[in-house]
Design a protein around this motif. Structure first.
Motif, PDB file in Angstrom:
ATOM      1  N   ARG A  12       0.839  -1.205   0.000  1.00  0.00           N
ATOM      2  CA  ARG A  12       0.000   0.000   0.000  1.00  0.00           C
ATOM      3  C   ARG A  12       0.872   1.252   0.000  1.00  0.00           C
ATOM      4  O   ARG A  12       0.616   2.206  -0.735  1.00  0.00           O
ATOM      5  CB  ARG A  12      -0.918  -0.008   1.216  1.00  0.00           C
ATOM      6  N   LYS A  13       1.932   1.280   0.806  1.00  0.00           N
ATOM      7  CA  LYS A  13       2.855   2.419   0.840  1.00  0.00           C
ATOM      8  C   LYS A  13       3.516   2.627  -0.524  1.00  0.00           C
ATOM      9  O   LYS A  13       3.680   3.760  -0.966  1.00  0.00           O
ATOM     10  CB  LYS A  13       3.931   2.211   1.910  1.00  0.00           C
ATOM     11  N   ILE A  16       0.892   4.168  -2.873  1.00  0.00           N
ATOM     12  CA  ILE A  16       0.683   5.575  -2.521  1.00  0.00           C
ATOM     13  C   ILE A  16       1.865   6.420  -2.994  1.00  0.00           C
ATOM     14  O   ILE A  16       1.679   7.500  -3.553  1.00  0.00           O
ATOM     15  CB  ILE A  16       0.454   5.735  -1.006  1.00  0.00           C
ATOM     16  N   ARG A  20       1.683   9.441  -5.611  1.00  0.00           N
ATOM     17  CA  ARG A  20       2.165  10.763  -5.223  1.00  0.00           C
ATOM     18  C   ARG A  20       3.138  11.302  -6.265  1.00  0.00           C
ATOM     19  O   ARG A  20       3.026  12.439  -6.707  1.00  0.00           O
ATOM     20  CB  ARG A  20       2.843  10.713  -3.851  1.00  0.00           C
ATOM     21  N   LYS A 134      -1.520  13.408   0.898  1.00  0.00           N
ATOM     22  CA  LYS A 134      -2.890  12.974   1.202  1.00  0.00           C
ATOM     23  C   LYS A 134      -3.691  12.711  -0.076  1.00  0.00           C
ATOM     24  O   LYS A 134      -4.507  11.795  -0.129  1.00  0.00           O
ATOM     25  CB  LYS A 134      -3.612  14.001   2.073  1.00  0.00           C
ATOM     26  N   GLU A 137      -2.764   9.358  -1.255  1.00  0.00           N
ATOM     27  CA  GLU A 137      -3.291   8.320  -0.374  1.00  0.00           C
ATOM     28  C   GLU A 137      -4.792   8.116  -0.541  1.00  0.00           C
ATOM     29  O   GLU A 137      -5.285   6.992  -0.524  1.00  0.00           O
ATOM     30  CB  GLU A 137      -2.987   8.694   1.080  1.00  0.00           C
TER      31      GLU A 137
END
Length: 151
Positions: A12-13, A16, A20, A134, A137
């Motif tokens: 997931r990181k 994201i 980004r 954000k 995410e």
């Protein structure tokens, strides 16, 4: 039996972070201008903003080996333009410099800069960097469906 565990938190990181960086490319290339004052005479020199976080950013400048390399520890003032006339200034300290050669053969210097958090304008820069994170995410891709995800 050899079983592989998938670490969903790390995956997931990673997703994201990729979102980004993609969003930053769009914002930096099409929306946000960044310029910096490189000397005491107030000469404005355009730079390419590569990455930003609440702590600092990375800029890229074309370079040929005859030009001077900025010194580690040097203080720079960046201007983040959100319109043609208005910008948010950010005082930064140069923390690292790395040379890179792109696929077009052009040599660049990538400068890592740390924001001076004591400056009043730092809060706006920090909020912008947090927004980008954000957005990556929490954003979803619009596939044309009519479902509302949240308000």
């Amino acid at each position: 039996m050899d079983s592989k565990l998938i670490n969903f938190v790390d995956k997931r990181k990673e997703v994201i972070e990729q979102k980004r960086r993609n969003f930053e490319r769009v914002v930096f290339d099409n929306f946000l201008g960044a310029y910096t004052v490189l000397d005491k005479n107030g000469v404005i020199y355009p730079v390419k903003l590569v990455d930003i976080s609440p702590e600092g950013c990375m800029i890229r400048v074309p370079w040929n080996k005859r030009e001077t390399v900025l010194e580690i520890g040097q203080e720079l003032t960046l201007r983040f333009y959100f319109t043609k006339q208005s910008f948010i200034p950010a005082v930064c300290n140069l923390r690292y410099c790395r040379e890179s050669i792109e696929t077009d053969g052009q040599t660049y210097l990538n400068y890592g800069l740390e924001f001076d958090s004591s400056m009043a304008s730092y809060e706006a820069i920090k909020a912008f960097a947090v927004f980008l994170l954000k957005f990556a995410e929490l954003s979803v891709i619009d596939h044309g469906d009519a479902k509302v995800y949240s308000f």
